[in-house]
Write a protein that holds these residues in place. Structure first.
Motif, short mmCIF file in Angstrom:
data_model
loop_
_atom_site.label_atom_id
_atom_site.label_comp_id
_atom_site.label_asym_id
_atom_site.label_seq_id
_atom_site.Cartn_x
_atom_site.Cartn_y
_atom_site.Cartn_z
N THR A 30 21.09 2.85 46.21
CA THR A 30 21.10 2.61 44.76
C THR A 30 21.38 3.88 43.96
O THR A 30 21.91 3.81 42.86
CB THR A 30 19.77 1.97 44.28
N GLY A 31 21.05 5.05 44.55
CA GLY A 31 21.38 6.31 43.88
C GLY A 31 22.89 6.43 43.70
O GLY A 31 23.37 6.91 42.67
N TYR A 41 24.02 4.69 40.54
CA TYR A 41 23.82 5.48 39.31
C TYR A 41 24.81 6.65 39.26
O TYR A 41 25.26 7.05 38.19
CB TYR A 41 22.36 5.96 39.21
N ARG A 42 25.15 7.18 40.42
CA ARG A 42 26.12 8.28 40.46
C ARG A 42 27.50 7.78 40.02
O ARG A 42 28.25 8.49 39.35
CB ARG A 42 26.19 8.88 41.87
N SER A 72 20.41 12.02 36.55
CA SER A 72 19.06 11.59 36.15
C SER A 72 19.02 11.16 34.69
O SER A 72 18.32 10.22 34.33
CB SER A 72 18.05 12.71 36.36
N ALA A 82 20.56 7.78 34.58
CA ALA A 82 19.69 6.76 35.19
C ALA A 82 18.47 6.45 34.34
O ALA A 82 17.73 5.51 34.64
CB ALA A 82 19.26 7.23 36.58
N ARG A 140 20.06 0.73 33.70
CA ARG A 140 19.12 0.31 34.75
C ARG A 140 19.08 -1.20 34.88
O ARG A 140 19.05 -1.74 35.98
CB ARG A 140 17.69 0.81 34.44
N ARG A 144 14.48 4.86 43.71
CA ARG A 144 13.28 5.39 43.08
C ARG A 144 12.32 4.28 42.63
O ARG A 144 11.14 4.51 42.44
CB ARG A 144 13.63 6.22 41.83
N ASP A 145 12.87 3.08 42.40
CA ASP A 145 12.08 1.99 41.82
C ASP A 145 12.22 0.72 42.64
O ASP A 145 12.03 -0.38 42.14
CB ASP A 145 12.58 1.71 40.39
N ARG A 205 15.62 17.08 38.35
CA ARG A 205 15.78 15.64 38.60
C ARG A 205 14.44 14.97 38.89
O ARG A 205 14.16 13.89 38.38
CB ARG A 205 16.76 15.41 39.75
N ASP A 263 13.16 11.94 36.67
CA ASP A 263 12.98 10.66 37.36
C ASP A 263 11.52 10.17 37.29
O ASP A 263 11.27 8.98 37.23
CB ASP A 263 13.38 10.77 38.84
N ARG A 316 10.45 9.47 33.10
CA ARG A 316 11.18 8.60 32.16
C ARG A 316 10.34 7.36 31.85
O ARG A 316 9.47 6.97 32.64
CB ARG A 316 12.55 8.22 32.74
O1 DC Z 1 19.17 9.21 45.45
P1 DC Z 1 20.14 10.01 44.59
O2 DC Z 1 19.80 11.47 44.52
O3 DC Z 1 21.56 9.78 44.96
O4 DC Z 1 19.92 9.41 43.13
C1 DC Z 1 20.65 9.89 42.05
C2 DC Z 1 19.85 9.75 40.77
O5 DC Z 1 19.73 8.37 40.42
C3 DC Z 1 18.44 10.32 40.82
O6 DC Z 1 18.33 11.42 39.95
C4 DC Z 1 17.54 9.22 40.35
C5 DC Z 1 18.41 8.07 40.02
N1 DC Z 1 17.99 6.82 40.68
C6 DC Z 1 17.16 5.99 39.98
O7 DC Z 1 16.75 6.31 38.87
N2 DC Z 1 16.80 4.80 40.51
C7 DC Z 1 17.22 4.44 41.73
N3 DC Z 1 16.87 3.25 42.22
C8 DC Z 1 18.06 5.31 42.46
C9 DC Z 1 18.41 6.52 41.92
#
Ligand code: DC
Length: 227
Positions: free
Chosen positions: A37-38, A41-42, A102, A105, A111, A132-133, A182, A186, A189
């Motif tokens: 999922t990161g 967002y990227r 971040s 995101a 989101r 993250r969630d 980050r 993260d 927020r």
């Molecule tokens: O896992 P990553 O480092 O590729 O994630 C990139 C950014 O996306 C990280 O700063 C937090 C955000 N992210 C998020 O808020 N919720 C998620 N489910 C996955 C990543």
């Protein structure tokens, strides 16, 4: 578990603690779908940068979310990330994207859309999803939740090594600063901050090898799902 119930393994944790390495190993082992999922967002961050969109411009952001399709495909045993057919697997790992992701995101409309898509994956396949969630918001009923962690110093070292291997020139100090920024954004927020779900199992991999970590989590999956 009924025959139609899908297996969902949620892996959450701070930046660069090895979530995606573990998730990929597990997905390969069980032949489950891996959803990073990161990376989603990227992709949105990359599109925002390429199109010079301000994070305050909700109309432009809504258009961008509507017009772009993000998806994953395995090519030569490696999972690739695409935006409308364009392979952005490496581009979304650049320091420029990492620096801003971040902030992107943390935008609620973004989101909401990402979570919608992530939930669809969980109805279609058995999945390992990292983020993250995932255990707190996306799949609060996931059959197994892992909260992966490692010390900030170890995470910075690992990330630094990864970037050097990709010939990306950056100092260890800057890598550590990016990670800490980050982590802070993260975790603080307003919308679905990073936190451990009450029923998540904590795995601290600071002193574990990848193999040890893999075996440990495989044991947890086998116990949780009776496989
Ligand atoms: O896992 P990553 O480092 O590729 O994630 C990139 C950014 O996306 C990280 O700063 C937090 C955000 N992210 C998020 O808020 N919720 C998620 N489910 C996955 C990543």
């Amino acid at each position: 578990m009924t025959e139609t119930t899908k297996i969902i393994v949620a892996i959450d944790g701070h930046s660069s603690c090895g979530k995606s390495t573990l998730a990929k190993q597990l997905a390969d082992n069980y032949d489950f779908l891996y959803v990073d999922t990161g990376a989603m967002y990227r992709c949105i961050t990359l599109l925002i940068q390429e199109n010079n969109i301000s994070l305050d411009d909700s109309e432009e952001i809504d258009q961008l979310l509507f017009n772009n399709k993000i998806y994953f495909k395995k090519v030569d045993k490696r999972q690739h990330t695409y935006i409308n057919g364009r392979d952005v697997t490496d581009l979304i790992r650049s320091p420029k994207v990492s620096d801003w992701v971040s902030e992107v995101a943390a935008v609620s409309s973004i989101r909401k859309k990402m979570v919608e898509q992530q939930r669809i994956y969980g109805t279609e396949d058995n999945i390992i999803m990292d983020g993250r969630d995932i255990g707190t918001v996306v799949f609060p009923n996931a059959g197994l939740k892992i909260f992966l962690t490692a010390s900030p110093e170890i995470r910075a070292q690992r990330r630094y090594k990864e970037l050097l291997e990709k010939n990306i020139q950056i100092s260890l100090e800057d890598v550590a600063k990016n990670l800490s920024k980050r982590d802070h954004i993260d975790s603080t927020r307003e919308d679905s901050p990073l936190k451990k779900a009450d029923d998540a199992v904590v795995v601290d991999n600071s002193t574990l090898t990848q193999e040890e970590q893999f075996e440990m989590v495989k044991g947890l999956i086998n116990d949780a799902f009776g496989i």
